[in-house]
Design a protein around this motif. Sequence first.
Motif, mmCIF file in Angstrom:
data_model
loop_
_atom_site.group_PDB
_atom_site.id
_atom_site.type_symbol
_atom_site.label_atom_id
_atom_site.label_comp_id
_atom_site.label_asym_id
_atom_site.label_seq_id
_atom_site.Cartn_x
_atom_site.Cartn_y
_atom_site.Cartn_z
ATOM 1 N N LYS A 58 0.958 -1.087 0.011
ATOM 2 C CA LYS A 58 -0.141 -0.019 0.079
ATOM 3 C C LYS A 58 1.008 1.263 -0.151
ATOM 4 O O LYS A 58 1.962 1.389 0.391
ATOM 5 C CB LYS A 58 -0.877 -0.080 1.103
ATOM 6 C CG LYS A 58 -1.933 -1.118 1.156
ATOM 7 C CD LYS A 58 -2.946 -0.796 0.310
ATOM 8 C CE LYS A 58 -3.900 -2.088 0.286
ATOM 9 N NZ LYS A 58 -4.835 -2.083 1.861
ATOM 10 N N SER A 94 -6.642 -2.999 -2.234
ATOM 11 C CA SER A 94 -7.319 -4.015 -1.418
ATOM 12 C C SER A 94 -7.813 -5.125 -2.443
ATOM 13 O O SER A 94 -7.640 -6.310 -2.458
ATOM 14 C CB SER A 94 -8.092 -3.756 -0.422
ATOM 15 O OG SER A 94 -7.767 -2.897 0.472
ATOM 16 N N TYR A 125 -8.271 3.904 1.392
ATOM 17 C CA TYR A 125 -8.799 4.514 2.466
ATOM 18 C C TYR A 125 -8.469 6.019 2.501
ATOM 19 O O TYR A 125 -9.358 6.730 3.244
ATOM 20 C CB TYR A 125 -8.374 3.665 3.869
ATOM 21 C CG TYR A 125 -8.658 2.376 3.717
ATOM 22 C CD1 TYR A 125 -9.876 1.938 4.248
ATOM 23 C CD2 TYR A 125 -7.852 1.188 3.658
ATOM 24 C CE1 TYR A 125 -10.305 0.596 4.016
ATOM 25 C CE2 TYR A 125 -7.976 0.029 3.481
ATOM 26 C CZ TYR A 125 -9.453 -0.536 3.837
ATOM 27 O OH TYR A 125 -9.729 -1.732 3.837
ATOM 28 N N ASP A 163 -9.008 -1.389 9.572
ATOM 29 C CA ASP A 163 -8.404 -1.966 10.635
ATOM 30 C C ASP A 163 -7.755 -0.535 11.582
ATOM 31 O O ASP A 163 -7.670 0.567 11.148
ATOM 32 C CB ASP A 163 -7.161 -2.690 10.512
ATOM 33 C CG ASP A 163 -7.551 -3.848 9.327
ATOM 34 O OD1 ASP A 163 -8.644 -4.293 9.374
ATOM 35 O OD2 ASP A 163 -6.740 -4.244 8.626
HETATM 36 N N1 GLU Z 1 -7.037 -6.010 6.538
HETATM 37 C C1 GLU Z 1 -8.227 -5.662 5.917
HETATM 38 C C2 GLU Z 1 -8.419 -6.617 4.587
HETATM 39 O O1 GLU Z 1 -7.346 -7.348 4.058
HETATM 40 C C3 GLU Z 1 -8.473 -4.343 5.642
HETATM 41 C C4 GLU Z 1 -7.085 -3.581 5.152
HETATM 42 C C5 GLU Z 1 -7.058 -3.605 3.726
HETATM 43 O O2 GLU Z 1 -7.979 -3.412 3.059
HETATM 44 O O3 GLU Z 1 -5.805 -3.713 3.521
HETATM 45 O O4 GLU Z 1 -9.314 -6.470 3.987
#
Ligand code: GLU
Length: 303
Positions: free
Chosen positions: A69, A114, A203, A221
């Motif tokens: 990210k 994601s 996000y 999170d």
């Molecule tokens: N840990 C969660 C997921 O893997 C939310 C964070 C993210 O989107 O990276 O979906």
Amino acid sequence: MPRTRRALAALALALLAVTAACGKEGSPPVKGPQPDQLPHYRVNTGFQLDASPTWRKASKRGHFVVGAKEDQPYLGEKDPATGLYSGFDIEIAKMVSASLGLDPARIVFRTIASANRETALQNGQIDYYVGTYTINDNRKKLVGFAGPYYLAGQSLLVRADEKDIKGPQDLAGKRVCSAAGSTPYQRIQQDYPRADLVAYDTYSVCVDNLLTYQVDAVTTDDAILIGYAAKAPDELKVVGKPFSEEPYGIGVPRDDNALRFAIDDALEADEKNGYWKEAYDATLGLSGVPAPQPPPIDRYPAS
Ligand code: GLU
């Protein structure tokens, strides 16, 4: 939103950008990871993993290509000026590369949202992925997971003056933002269907929407939300208790069990030799949360 309010919100955002850049009188500037504070991982030269097709390809190339990210403070953040990535997930990626015999300084990071992680691993765009990636059974059908190396939990970010939203039970009729393809998005959809849920790729776009009154809350999170709140402590706050368990894993191609087990070994060794804690303290630890005990590695059998 009325026009004047929209203009005010834009002004607030601009001011926020300026104050975030300069630091504010009376409140210390939010410091990201300092390059000279980061651990130097010893490269395990001579390491061989011929049973792993991913490792063989990377070894020939001379470096790993890692998915990450780029907009998550303390975890995975890209400096727009230098193009360099920093944060806890980035350190985990470097630690693993060094253990697997390839120079961490040569890693090529690719930003993957994601919703695109599984495809990126399936089509060989990246060798492994380190970016707040929750291990779960659905995803295990598509990719492999080494780890976990950290345990997070879903939480809520709201504007500092928000009074009504204290937990997920208060989300009915509220505009809630999360990332497409994420577990927090799915949980709100399933368990809190009365929330007015919207999805973006990242996000940080959700946070912009929160600051400009387009949404009332951002959910993901706690580890991620703490970083956004730290950047704008006068505007944003994290509320309530975490309401899920999000064990972070390192995503690998599903059939490359040799790579997965080698990364499990690397994580276990680095948790014992102190690298894990050093990495945490120099990154996510800057958010003020002391280093927890890392969760036990889940070395599930090869399928
Ligand atoms: N840990 C969660 C997921 O893997 C939310 C964070 C993210 O989107 O990276 O979906």
